[in-house]
Design a protein around this motif. Structure first.
Motif, PDB file in Angstrom:
ATOM      1  N   TYR A 134       0.827  -1.188   0.000  1.00 28.37           N
ATOM      2  CA  TYR A 134       0.000   0.000   0.000  1.00 28.37           C
ATOM      3  C   TYR A 134       0.870   1.249   0.000  1.00 28.37           C
ATOM      4  O   TYR A 134       1.893   1.288   0.653  1.00 28.37           O
ATOM      5  CB  TYR A 134      -0.889   0.035   1.236  1.00 28.37           C
ATOM      6  N   LYS A 135       0.443   2.283  -0.701  1.00 30.96           N
ATOM      7  CA  LYS A 135       1.161   3.558  -0.644  1.00 30.96           C
ATOM      8  C   LYS A 135       0.917   4.231   0.693  1.00 30.96           C
ATOM      9  O   LYS A 135       1.784   4.866   1.252  1.00 30.96           O
ATOM     10  CB  LYS A 135       0.727   4.476  -1.783  1.00 30.96           C
ATOM     11  N   THR A 136      -0.288   4.119   1.156  1.00 30.02           N
ATOM     12  CA  THR A 136      -0.623   4.630   2.483  1.00 30.02           C
ATOM     13  C   THR A 136      -1.197   3.472   3.286  1.00 30.02           C
ATOM     14  O   THR A 136      -1.819   2.577   2.726  1.00 30.02           O
ATOM     15  CB  THR A 136      -1.637   5.780   2.410  1.00 30.02           C
ATOM     16  N   TYR A 137      -0.992   3.499   4.588  1.00 29.35           N
ATOM     17  CA  TYR A 137      -1.373   2.347   5.378  1.00 29.35           C
ATOM     18  C   TYR A 137      -1.666   2.747   6.813  1.00 29.35           C
ATOM     19  O   TYR A 137      -1.324   3.837   7.261  1.00 29.35           O
ATOM     20  CB  TYR A 137      -0.257   1.303   5.348  1.00 29.35           C
ATOM     21  N   CYS A 138      -2.273   1.814   7.493  1.00 29.07           N
ATOM     22  CA  CYS A 138      -2.503   1.930   8.922  1.00 29.07           C
ATOM     23  C   CYS A 138      -1.740   0.819   9.632  1.00 29.07           C
ATOM     24  O   CYS A 138      -1.649  -0.303   9.122  1.00 29.07           O
ATOM     25  CB  CYS A 138      -3.983   1.756   9.250  1.00 29.07           C
ATOM     26  N   MET A 139      -1.239   1.136  10.798  1.00 28.34           N
ATOM     27  CA  MET A 139      -0.670   0.115  11.673  1.00 28.34           C
ATOM     28  C   MET A 139      -1.244   0.326  13.068  1.00 28.34           C
ATOM     29  O   MET A 139      -1.499   1.465  13.476  1.00 28.34           O
ATOM     30  CB  MET A 139       0.849   0.185  11.712  1.00 28.34           C
ATOM     31  N   GLY A 140      -1.465  -0.764  13.754  1.00 31.75           N
ATOM     32  CA  GLY A 140      -2.088  -0.654  15.055  1.00 31.75           C
ATOM     33  C   GLY A 140      -1.610  -1.695  16.045  1.00 31.75           C
ATOM     34  O   GLY A 140      -1.006  -2.701  15.660  1.00 31.75           O
ATOM     35  N   TRP A 141      -1.884  -1.406  17.295  1.00 34.05           N
ATOM     36  CA  TRP A 141      -1.655  -2.367  18.373  1.00 34.05           C
ATOM     37  C   TRP A 141      -3.012  -2.737  18.969  1.00 34.05           C
ATOM     38  O   TRP A 141      -3.824  -1.850  19.266  1.00 34.05           O
ATOM     39  CB  TRP A 141      -0.769  -1.773  19.470  1.00 34.05           C
ATOM     40  N   TYR A 186      -0.666  -8.862  23.330  1.00 38.72           N
ATOM     41  CA  TYR A 186      -0.641  -7.694  22.465  1.00 38.72           C
ATOM     42  C   TYR A 186      -0.251  -8.097  21.048  1.00 38.72           C
ATOM     43  O   TYR A 186       0.727  -8.822  20.845  1.00 38.72           O
ATOM     44  CB  TYR A 186       0.338  -6.658  23.008  1.00 38.72           C
ATOM     45  N   TYR A 187      -1.030  -7.593  20.089  1.00 38.57           N
ATOM     46  CA  TYR A 187      -0.829  -7.920  18.682  1.00 38.57           C
ATOM     47  C   TYR A 187      -0.558  -6.666  17.866  1.00 38.57           C
ATOM     48  O   TYR A 187      -1.188  -5.631  18.075  1.00 38.57           O
ATOM     49  CB  TYR A 187      -2.064  -8.602  18.105  1.00 38.57           C
ATOM     50  N   CYS A 188       0.340  -6.812  16.927  1.00 39.01           N
ATOM     51  CA  CYS A 188       0.599  -5.783  15.929  1.00 39.01           C
ATOM     52  C   CYS A 188      -0.236  -6.105  14.691  1.00 39.01           C
ATOM     53  O   CYS A 188      -0.392  -7.283  14.340  1.00 39.01           O
ATOM     54  CB  CYS A 188       2.088  -5.813  15.610  1.00 39.01           C
ATOM     55  N   ALA A 189      -0.770  -5.083  14.022  1.00 32.33           N
ATOM     56  CA  ALA A 189      -1.575  -5.314  12.838  1.00 32.33           C
ATOM     57  C   ALA A 189      -1.320  -4.225  11.808  1.00 32.33           C
ATOM     58  O   ALA A 189      -0.922  -3.112  12.155  1.00 32.33           O
ATOM     59  CB  ALA A 189      -3.049  -5.356  13.205  1.00 32.33           C
ATOM     60  N   ALA A 190      -1.596  -4.558  10.552  1.00 32.98           N
ATOM     61  CA  ALA A 190      -1.414  -3.597   9.466  1.00 32.98           C
ATOM     62  C   ALA A 190      -2.529  -3.746   8.451  1.00 32.98           C
ATOM     63  O   ALA A 190      -3.078  -4.837   8.258  1.00 32.98           O
ATOM     64  CB  ALA A 190      -0.066  -3.798   8.784  1.00 32.98           C
ATOM     65  N   GLY A 191      -2.870  -2.637   7.806  1.00 34.76           N
ATOM     66  CA  GLY A 191      -3.932  -2.686   6.817  1.00 34.76           C
ATOM     67  C   GLY A 191      -3.942  -1.448   5.949  1.00 34.76           C
ATOM     68  O   GLY A 191      -3.198  -0.499   6.206  1.00 34.76           O
ATOM     69  N   PRO A 192      -4.783  -1.437   4.916  1.00 35.81           N
ATOM     70  CA  PRO A 192      -4.849  -0.298   4.001  1.00 35.81           C
ATOM     71  C   PRO A 192      -5.498   0.902   4.659  1.00 35.81           C
ATOM     72  O   PRO A 192      -6.385   0.768   5.502  1.00 35.81           O
ATOM     73  CB  PRO A 192      -5.705  -0.822   2.850  1.00 35.81           C
TER      74      PRO A 192
END
Length: 123
Positions: A28-35, A92-98
């Motif tokens: 992805y050109k832009t993305y989200c990351m979260g905990w 705790y989990y790391c996650a990524a998405g569009p």
């Protein structure tokens, strides 16, 4: 995309931990990351999120105590956790998405997940 968390452990209340999440390159050109975190018997909860421009959001229970950040050059996501409380105990989990319009803290908005790292806070 592969995500791998590290940095979990056991601390006493009031202590600090820093979680790290090493990520492969995104398409992805832009993305989200979260905990996210999940305690036994509870639903998964979005703790913090960050977009590719550095905008962040936090669940109310950790705002002012936790800080999400990332090293874009090294593709590493961090979660600095200070003043930990027993109720912060969880996997705790790391996650990524569009990225769409903003980075939510909703699990369904994230495509990729790490295996998790355990955080245990004793009173």
């Amino acid at each position: 995309v592969k995500l791998m968390e590290s940095g979990g452990g056991s601390v006493q209340a009031g202590g600090s931990l820093r979680l790290s999440c090493t990520a492969s390159e995104f398409t992805y050109k832009t993305y989200c990351m979260g905990w996210f975190r999940q305690a036994p018997g509870k639903e998964r909860e979005g703790v913090a999120a960050i977009d590719s421009d550095g905008a962040t959001s936090y669940v109310d229970s950790v705002r002012g105590r936790f800080t999400i950040s990332r090293d874009k050059a090294k593709n590493i996501l961090f979660l600095q956790m200070n003043t930990l409380k027993p109720e912060d105990t969880a996997m705790y989990y790391c996650a990524a998405g569009p990225f769409e319009d903003y980075c939510s803290r909703v699990s369904d908005d994230y495509n990729y997940w790490g295996q998790g790292t355990q955080v245990t806070v004793s009173s």
